[in-house]
Design a protein around this motif. Structure first.
Motif, PDB file in Angstrom:
ATOM      1  N   ASP A  35      48.178  40.586  39.363  1.00  0.00           N
ATOM      2  CA  ASP A  35      47.742  40.129  38.045  1.00  0.00           C
ATOM      3  C   ASP A  35      47.566  38.613  38.018  1.00  0.00           C
ATOM      4  O   ASP A  35      47.321  38.025  36.966  1.00  0.00           O
ATOM      5  CB  ASP A  35      48.722  40.567  36.960  1.00  0.00           C
ATOM      6  CG  ASP A  35      50.112  39.940  37.112  1.00  0.00           C
ATOM      7  OD1 ASP A  35      50.343  39.184  38.089  1.00  0.00           O
ATOM      8  OD2 ASP A  35      50.980  40.222  36.266  1.00  0.00           O
ATOM      9  N   GLY A  36      47.687  37.987  39.189  1.00  0.00           N
ATOM     10  CA  GLY A  36      47.542  36.540  39.297  1.00  0.00           C
ATOM     11  C   GLY A  36      48.831  35.767  39.115  1.00  0.00           C
ATOM     12  O   GLY A  36      48.851  34.547  39.288  1.00  0.00           O
TER      13      GLY A  36
ATOM     14  N   ARG B 251      41.210  31.469  49.472  1.00  0.00           N
ATOM     15  CA  ARG B 251      41.215  30.953  48.107  1.00  0.00           C
ATOM     16  C   ARG B 251      39.868  31.168  47.418  1.00  0.00           C
ATOM     17  O   ARG B 251      39.811  31.401  46.210  1.00  0.00           O
ATOM     18  CB  ARG B 251      41.596  29.474  48.110  1.00  0.00           C
ATOM     19  CG  ARG B 251      43.043  29.241  48.537  1.00  0.00           C
ATOM     20  CD  ARG B 251      43.501  27.825  48.306  1.00  0.00           C
ATOM     21  NE  ARG B 251      44.898  27.657  48.717  1.00  0.00           N
ATOM     22  CZ  ARG B 251      45.951  27.983  47.983  1.00  0.00           C
ATOM     23  NH1 ARG B 251      45.753  28.493  46.774  1.00  0.00           N
ATOM     24  NH2 ARG B 251      47.179  27.801  48.421  1.00  0.00           N
ATOM     25  N   GLN B 252      38.780  31.115  48.167  1.00  0.00           N
ATOM     26  CA  GLN B 252      37.473  31.268  47.554  1.00  0.00           C
ATOM     27  C   GLN B 252      37.220  32.681  47.043  1.00  0.00           C
ATOM     28  O   GLN B 252      36.314  32.898  46.230  1.00  0.00           O
ATOM     29  CB  GLN B 252      36.378  30.880  48.537  1.00  0.00           C
ATOM     30  CG  GLN B 252      36.220  31.819  49.715  1.00  0.00           C
ATOM     31  CD  GLN B 252      35.404  31.228  50.822  1.00  0.00           C
ATOM     32  OE1 GLN B 252      35.922  30.545  51.716  1.00  0.00           O
ATOM     33  NE2 GLN B 252      34.101  31.453  50.792  1.00  0.00           N
ATOM     34  N   ASP B 253      38.024  33.651  47.507  1.00  0.00           N
ATOM     35  CA  ASP B 253      37.854  35.032  47.065  1.00  0.00           C
ATOM     36  C   ASP B 253      38.866  35.459  46.011  1.00  0.00           C
ATOM     37  O   ASP B 253      38.738  36.546  45.442  1.00  0.00           O
ATOM     38  CB  ASP B 253      37.971  35.983  48.264  1.00  0.00           C
ATOM     39  CG  ASP B 253      36.888  35.746  49.297  1.00  0.00           C
ATOM     40  OD1 ASP B 253      35.723  35.593  48.899  1.00  0.00           O
ATOM     41  OD2 ASP B 253      37.216  35.715  50.495  1.00  0.00           O
ATOM     42  N   SER B 254      39.872  34.634  45.749  1.00  0.00           N
ATOM     43  CA  SER B 254      41.004  35.090  44.935  1.00  0.00           C
ATOM     44  C   SER B 254      40.604  35.440  43.509  1.00  0.00           C
ATOM     45  O   SER B 254      40.990  36.506  42.994  1.00  0.00           O
ATOM     46  CB  SER B 254      42.107  34.035  44.927  1.00  0.00           C
ATOM     47  OG  SER B 254      41.642  32.808  44.384  1.00  0.00           O
ATOM     48  N   ASN B 255      39.835  34.588  42.842  1.00  0.00           N
ATOM     49  CA  ASN B 255      39.488  34.865  41.448  1.00  0.00           C
ATOM     50  C   ASN B 255      38.667  36.138  41.317  1.00  0.00           C
ATOM     51  O   ASN B 255      38.879  36.943  40.402  1.00  0.00           O
ATOM     52  CB  ASN B 255      38.731  33.686  40.838  1.00  0.00           C
ATOM     53  CG  ASN B 255      39.619  32.483  40.584  1.00  0.00           C
ATOM     54  OD1 ASN B 255      40.839  32.622  40.464  1.00  0.00           O
ATOM     55  ND2 ASN B 255      39.029  31.305  40.510  1.00  0.00           N
ATOM     56  N   ARG B 256      37.739  36.334  42.238  1.00  0.00           N
ATOM     57  CA  ARG B 256      36.906  37.524  42.165  1.00  0.00           C
ATOM     58  C   ARG B 256      37.728  38.785  42.371  1.00  0.00           C
ATOM     59  O   ARG B 256      37.570  39.777  41.651  1.00  0.00           O
ATOM     60  CB  ARG B 256      35.784  37.457  43.202  1.00  0.00           C
ATOM     61  CG  ARG B 256      34.786  38.608  43.059  1.00  0.00           C
ATOM     62  CD  ARG B 256      33.679  38.528  44.085  1.00  0.00           C
ATOM     63  NE  ARG B 256      32.713  39.605  43.879  1.00  0.00           N
ATOM     64  CZ  ARG B 256      31.811  39.972  44.782  1.00  0.00           C
ATOM     65  NH1 ARG B 256      31.738  39.337  45.940  1.00  0.00           N
ATOM     66  NH2 ARG B 256      30.974  40.955  44.531  1.00  0.00           N
TER      67      ARG B 256
ATOM     68  N   LEU C  67      40.977  39.192  41.885  1.00  0.00           N
ATOM     69  CA  LEU C  67      41.866  39.373  40.729  1.00  0.00           C
ATOM     70  C   LEU C  67      41.101  39.921  39.535  1.00  0.00           C
ATOM     71  O   LEU C  67      41.604  40.791  38.807  1.00  0.00           O
ATOM     72  CB  LEU C  67      42.533  38.050  40.378  1.00  0.00           C
ATOM     73  CG  LEU C  67      43.566  37.532  41.399  1.00  0.00           C
ATOM     74  CD1 LEU C  67      43.966  36.110  41.070  1.00  0.00           C
ATOM     75  CD2 LEU C  67      44.796  38.439  41.445  1.00  0.00           C
ATOM     76  N   ASP C  68      39.899  39.426  39.319  1.00  0.00           N
ATOM     77  CA  ASP C  68      39.074  39.924  38.210  1.00  0.00           C
ATOM     78  C   ASP C  68      38.704  41.392  38.421  1.00  0.00           C
ATOM     79  O   ASP C  68      38.691  42.180  37.470  1.00  0.00           O
ATOM     80  CB  ASP C  68      37.804  39.080  38.067  1.00  0.00           C
ATOM     81  CG  ASP C  68      38.066  37.701  37.489  1.00  0.00           C
ATOM     82  OD1 ASP C  68      39.160  37.506  36.931  1.00  0.00           O
ATOM     83  OD2 ASP C  68      37.182  36.825  37.619  1.00  0.00           O
ATOM     84  N   LEU C  69      38.406  41.765  39.657  1.00  0.00           N
ATOM     85  CA  LEU C  69      38.060  43.150  39.932  1.00  0.00           C
ATOM     86  C   LEU C  69      39.247  44.077  39.698  1.00  0.00           C
ATOM     87  O   LEU C  69      39.103  45.176  39.133  1.00  0.00           O
ATOM     88  CB  LEU C  69      37.562  43.293  41.370  1.00  0.00           C
ATOM     89  CG  LEU C  69      36.183  42.700  41.676  1.00  0.00           C
ATOM     90  CD1 LEU C  69      35.885  42.761  43.167  1.00  0.00           C
ATOM     91  CD2 LEU C  69      35.101  43.443  40.882  1.00  0.00           C
ATOM     92  N   VAL C  70      40.426  43.641  40.122  1.00  0.00           N
ATOM     93  CA  VAL C  70      41.631  44.449  39.894  1.00  0.00           C
ATOM     94  C   VAL C  70      41.883  44.610  38.392  1.00  0.00           C
ATOM     95  O   VAL C  70      42.190  45.708  37.910  1.00  0.00           O
ATOM     96  CB  VAL C  70      42.861  43.812  40.579  1.00  0.00           C
ATOM     97  CG1 VAL C  70      44.134  44.552  40.177  1.00  0.00           C
ATOM     98  CG2 VAL C  70      42.696  43.819  42.081  1.00  0.00           C
TER      99      VAL C  70
END
Length: 242
Positions: free
Chosen positions: A208-209, A229-234, A236-239
């Motif tokens: 959940d971040g 790090r460049q993939d983390s937000n995407r 987390l958003d998908l989850v």
């Protein structure tokens, strides 16, 4: 020795003991795994009590006590992460030695004894390479449904693998890009891998971040994300959208 040097030495010594036991034993499978767990745990507990007697201690293979909750420094260890893989003679198992300071995974060493390799938080290797086609490590037997769903959206390749330490170190070593787990873990399953992964510049969090916190009264820590790090937000958003 510094704390980091001690963590690495203990991980390597336990790994050597486990390899020797496996090579010389008539035991196999679960019996070998249980024997390895006990032998490595006994060695590690004795060494930590001798070398860092004032620190707290949490091990998968020892009875937990509340005394560690009063400590700012707590060693969190998994003598054999991937007992099943160890007992089966596979290479995807690990030894985890971590030091959590004030609840954070500060220092860690993850030994991959069958590969003659130890990854350390104090000696990061070259930054892990991100593949153009993403690769996700998942459980050999029960891939997390969130990981499978995210892999389909990202068109990522799935790589089945054993222990949590082996999976996390696959990201550190540039052999995979995302480790998304939601099937249930405990602090000893990921404290050392997280310390090492963070030292190598990777993103580490709950799915959940939120932050990964250690030396908690409840040692159950069911999910985590380790990735570039460049993939983390995407991710987390998908989850979150599942």
């Amino acid at each position: 020795m510094t704390d980091a040097e001690l963590a690495a030495k203990l991980a390597e010594d336990a790994g050597a003991l486990l390899l020797k036991l496996r090579d010389s034993s008539v035991l196999t499978g679960r019996e070998l795994g249980n024997a390895g767990d006990k032998a490595a745990n006994d060695m590690l507990i004795a060494a930590l009590r001798d070398q860092r007697p004032d620190d707290g201690l949490l091990s998968e293979e020892s009875k937990d006590t509340r005394g560690r909750l009063e400590k700012d420094r707590v060693w969190i260890i998994d003598p054999v992460d991937g007992t099943r893989e160890y007992g089966e003679g596979r290479s995807d198992w690990a030894v985890h030695i971590a030091l959590a300071i004030e609840g954070s995974a500060t220092i860690g060493a993850v030994a991959l004894p069958s590969l003659d390799l130890t990854l350390r938080s104090d000696l990061p290797i070259a930054s892990p390479a991100r593949n153009s086609k993403l690769r996700m490590v998942v459980s050999r037997s029960r891939p997390a449904k969130e990981a499978v769903a995210v892999s389909e959206i990202l068109d990522a390749d799935l790589i089945p693998m054993g222990s949590a330490g082996a999976k996390a170190m696959a990201i550190v070593r540039g052999e995979a890009d995302i480790y998304l787990h939601s099937g249930g873990q405990y602090e000893w399953d990921n404290c050392a891998p997280v310390a090492v992964a963070e030292a190598h510049g990777l993103h580490c969090s709950r799915i959940d971040g939120g932050p990964l916190r250690y030396n908690q009264e409840e040692t159950y820590l069911p999910d985590l994300l380790i990735c570039h790090r460049q993939d983390s937000n995407r991710v987390l958003d998908l989850v979150k959208a599942l």
